[in-house]
Motif scaffolding. Structure first.
Motif, PDB file in Angstrom:
ATOM      1  N   VAL A  55       1.046  -1.238  -0.102  1.00 43.64           N
ATOM      2  CA  VAL A  55      -0.093  -0.118  -0.112  1.00 43.64           C
ATOM      3  C   VAL A  55       0.690   1.162   0.023  1.00 43.64           C
ATOM      4  CG1 VAL A  55      -1.731   1.569   1.538  1.00 43.64           C
ATOM      5  CG2 VAL A  55      -1.532  -1.140   1.353  1.00 43.64           C
ATOM      6  N   PHE A  56       1.937   1.736   0.793  1.00 45.94           N
ATOM      7  CA  PHE A  56       2.973   2.241   0.829  1.00 45.94           C
ATOM      8  C   PHE A  56       4.068   2.728  -0.680  1.00 45.94           C
ATOM      9  CE2 PHE A  56       1.878   2.502   4.618  1.00 45.94           C
ATOM     10  CZ  PHE A  56       2.719   3.138   6.229  1.00 45.94           C
ATOM     11  N   GLU A  57       3.728   1.412  -0.810  1.00 42.84           N
ATOM     12  CA  GLU A  57       4.074   1.378  -2.717  1.00 42.84           C
ATOM     13  C   GLU A  57       3.384   2.162  -3.726  1.00 42.84           C
ATOM     14  OE1 GLU A  57       7.431   1.094  -5.114  1.00 42.84           O
ATOM     15  OE2 GLU A  57       7.598   1.099  -3.563  1.00 42.84           O
ATOM     16  N   LYS A  58       1.740   1.907  -3.082  1.00 49.29           N
ATOM     17  CA  LYS A  58       1.278   2.513  -4.493  1.00 49.29           C
ATOM     18  C   LYS A  58       0.681   3.869  -4.053  1.00 49.29           C
ATOM     19  CE  LYS A  58      -0.765  -1.945  -4.906  1.00 49.29           C
ATOM     20  NZ  LYS A  58      -2.587  -3.007  -4.761  1.00 49.29           N
ATOM     21  N   TYR A  59       1.273   4.684  -3.290  1.00 53.39           N
ATOM     22  CA  TYR A  59       1.080   6.098  -2.429  1.00 53.39           C
ATOM     23  C   TYR A  59       1.148   7.026  -3.597  1.00 53.39           C
ATOM     24  CZ  TYR A  59       0.733  10.113   0.955  1.00 53.39           C
ATOM     25  OH  TYR A  59       0.676  11.318   1.364  1.00 53.39           O
ATOM     26  N   ASP A  60       0.284   8.049  -4.168  1.00 54.57           N
ATOM     27  CA  ASP A  60       1.043   9.061  -4.736  1.00 54.57           C
ATOM     28  C   ASP A  60       0.370  10.433  -4.532  1.00 54.57           C
ATOM     29  OD1 ASP A  60      -1.990   8.956  -5.089  1.00 54.57           O
ATOM     30  OD2 ASP A  60      -2.047   8.754  -7.434  1.00 54.57           O
ATOM     31  N   GLY A  61       0.128  10.216  -2.678  1.00 53.87           N
ATOM     32  CA  GLY A  61      -0.581  11.630  -2.433  1.00 53.87           C
ATOM     33  C   GLY A  61      -2.655  11.905  -3.077  1.00 53.87           C
ATOM     34  N   LYS A  62      -2.511  11.512  -3.720  1.00 51.62           N
ATOM     35  CA  LYS A  62      -3.550  11.573  -4.521  1.00 51.62           C
ATOM     36  C   LYS A  62      -5.207  10.457  -4.287  1.00 51.62           C
ATOM     37  CE  LYS A  62      -1.344  14.403  -7.678  1.00 51.62           C
ATOM     38  NZ  LYS A  62      -0.558  14.368  -8.531  1.00 51.62           N
ATOM     39  N   ASN A  63      -4.378   9.520  -4.827  1.00 51.53           N
ATOM     40  CA  ASN A  63      -5.509   8.122  -4.871  1.00 51.53           C
ATOM     41  C   ASN A  63      -5.980   7.921  -3.462  1.00 51.53           C
ATOM     42  OD1 ASN A  63      -3.546   7.271  -3.902  1.00 51.53           O
ATOM     43  ND2 ASN A  63      -2.972   5.407  -4.658  1.00 51.53           N
ATOM     44  N   PRO A  64      -7.071   6.957  -3.135  1.00 51.82           N
ATOM     45  CA  PRO A  64      -7.897   6.784  -1.994  1.00 51.82           C
ATOM     46  C   PRO A  64      -6.393   5.895  -1.351  1.00 51.82           C
ATOM     47  CG  PRO A  64      -9.508   6.060  -3.666  1.00 51.82           C
ATOM     48  CD  PRO A  64      -8.021   6.637  -4.104  1.00 51.82           C
ATOM     49  N   GLU A  65      -6.017   5.004  -1.034  1.00 53.89           N
ATOM     50  CA  GLU A  65      -5.087   4.305  -0.630  1.00 53.89           C
ATOM     51  C   GLU A  65      -4.404   5.688  -0.087  1.00 53.89           C
ATOM     52  OE1 GLU A  65      -5.223   3.530  -3.613  1.00 53.89           O
ATOM     53  OE2 GLU A  65      -6.579   1.791  -3.727  1.00 53.89           O
ATOM     54  N   SER A  66      -3.541   6.618  -0.697  1.00 54.11           N
ATOM     55  CA  SER A  66      -2.516   7.432  -0.092  1.00 54.11           C
ATOM     56  C   SER A  66      -3.540   8.330   1.185  1.00 54.11           C
ATOM     57  CB  SER A  66      -2.474   8.491  -1.231  1.00 54.11           C
ATOM     58  OG  SER A  66      -1.979   7.957  -2.171  1.00 54.11           O
ATOM     59  N   ALA A  67      -4.580   8.331   1.157  1.00 50.39           N
ATOM     60  CA  ALA A  67      -5.856   8.559   2.073  1.00 50.39           C
ATOM     61  C   ALA A  67      -5.963   7.920   3.277  1.00 50.39           C
ATOM     62  CB  ALA A  67      -7.229   9.842   1.864  1.00 50.39           C
ATOM     63  N   VAL A  68      -5.606   6.732   3.769  1.00 52.75           N
ATOM     64  CA  VAL A  68      -5.657   5.528   4.002  1.00 52.75           C
ATOM     65  C   VAL A  68      -4.167   6.073   5.102  1.00 52.75           C
ATOM     66  CG1 VAL A  68      -5.773   2.997   4.282  1.00 52.75           C
ATOM     67  CG2 VAL A  68      -7.881   4.162   3.273  1.00 52.75           C
ATOM     68  N   VAL A  69      -4.268   6.005   3.726  1.00 51.23           N
ATOM     69  CA  VAL A  69      -2.191   5.927   4.778  1.00 51.23           C
ATOM     70  C   VAL A  69      -1.931   6.821   5.608  1.00 51.23           C
ATOM     71  CG1 VAL A  69       0.773   6.183   3.940  1.00 51.23           C
ATOM     72  CG2 VAL A  69      -0.712   4.097   2.883  1.00 51.23           C
ATOM     73  N   ASP A  70      -2.073   8.249   4.902  1.00 50.25           N
ATOM     74  CA  ASP A  70      -2.080   9.404   6.036  1.00 50.25           C
ATOM     75  C   ASP A  70      -2.957   9.583   7.335  1.00 50.25           C
ATOM     76  OD1 ASP A  70       0.157  10.469   4.146  1.00 50.25           O
ATOM     77  OD2 ASP A  70      -1.861  11.523   2.704  1.00 50.25           O
ATOM     78  N   TYR A  71      -3.989   8.794   7.106  1.00 49.01           N
ATOM     79  CA  TYR A  71      -4.958   8.801   8.030  1.00 49.01           C
ATOM     80  C   TYR A  71      -4.537   7.928   9.508  1.00 49.01           C
ATOM     81  CZ  TYR A  71      -9.064   6.964  11.293  1.00 49.01           C
ATOM     82  OH  TYR A  71      -9.543   7.155  11.960  1.00 49.01           O
ATOM     83  N   LEU A  72      -4.121   6.505   8.907  1.00 50.53           N
ATOM     84  CA  LEU A  72      -3.037   5.885   9.758  1.00 50.53           C
ATOM     85  C   LEU A  72      -1.805   6.171  10.469  1.00 50.53           C
ATOM     86  CD1 LEU A  72      -2.775   2.617  10.306  1.00 50.53           C
ATOM     87  CD2 LEU A  72      -0.984   2.282   8.770  1.00 50.53           C
ATOM     88  N   GLN A  73      -0.897   6.941   9.229  1.00 49.80           N
ATOM     89  CA  GLN A  73       0.181   7.560  10.024  1.00 49.80           C
ATOM     90  C   GLN A  73      -0.546   8.391  10.892  1.00 49.80           C
ATOM     91  OE1 GLN A  73       3.711   6.776   6.609  1.00 49.80           O
ATOM     92  NE2 GLN A  73       2.705   9.039   6.706  1.00 49.80           N
ATOM     93  N   GLU A  74      -1.300   8.993  10.890  1.00 47.71           N
ATOM     94  CA  GLU A  74      -1.614  10.781  12.067  1.00 47.71           C
ATOM     95  C   GLU A  74      -2.134   9.762  13.301  1.00 47.71           C
ATOM     96  OE1 GLU A  74      -4.479  12.686   9.384  1.00 47.71           O
ATOM     97  OE2 GLU A  74      -2.934  13.911   7.950  1.00 47.71           O
TER      98      GLU A  74
END
Length: 168
Positions: A100-119
């Motif tokens: 999931v971190f590899e797919k991070y681009d700052g725009k897609n829904p997975e990116s929002a989940v990564v940001d939410y998780l880290q926060e």
């Protein structure tokens, strides 16, 4: 006890919605469903125990004792299985998180989940902020920084740059 278990099971199912991109295996909800089922069974067993006590039935109290012993054995078995398979679960979750971190681009829904998780978890990366250095996002931005969701919440002017790791 049954009401408490029901609450825990419902809370886990509700919380799962926030992390479902990391736990792609749908069996991740199985423990929560089992907890709710156990709560229902405990409620029924509690009623049997109360009825047997009020009637002072030896057969009812014996049945109640047998059921309680079976539940105790099941709990010990669940604890042992959880202890034995904890490393497999850890490895599976870390593998999914890396993808999931590899797919991070700052725009897609997975990116929002990564940001939410880290926060929410006050973390950065799978193990630490250096995990970001191997992602496509890090290489494509070229600014030697991690997402702003890695920043500590008490740092107001955090830029996510790796030369300031005390802010992450």
């Amino acid at each position: 006890a049954a009401a408490g278990l029901s609450y825990v099971g419902a809370y886990v199912i509700n919380t799962y919605k926030s992390y479902d991109n990391f736990l792609q295996d749908k069996y991740a909800l199985l423990p929560a469903v089992i907890i709710i089922c156990v709560a229902v069974v405990m409620f029924i067993i509690g009623l049997i125990g109360c009825c047997a006590t009020f009637r002072e039935s030896r057969v009812g109290l014996g049945l109640f004792l047998a059921i309680i012993l079976v539940i105790f054995i099941a709990e010990v078995s669940a604890f042992v299985l959880g202890f034995v398979y904890r490393e497999k679960v850890k490895t599976d979750v870390q593998g999914t998180m890396h993808s999931v971190f590899e797919k991070y681009d700052g725009k897609n829904p997975e990116s929002a989940v990564v940001d939410y998780l880290q926060e929410q978890l006050h973390c950065c990366g799978v193990k630490n902020y250096s995990d970001w250095t191997t992602t496509q996002w890090f290489n494509s931005t070229g600014n030697n920084s991690v997402p702003l969701s890695c920043c500590r919440q008490d740092m107001k002017n955090c830029t996510g740059r790796l030369d300031q790791p005390q802010e992450l």
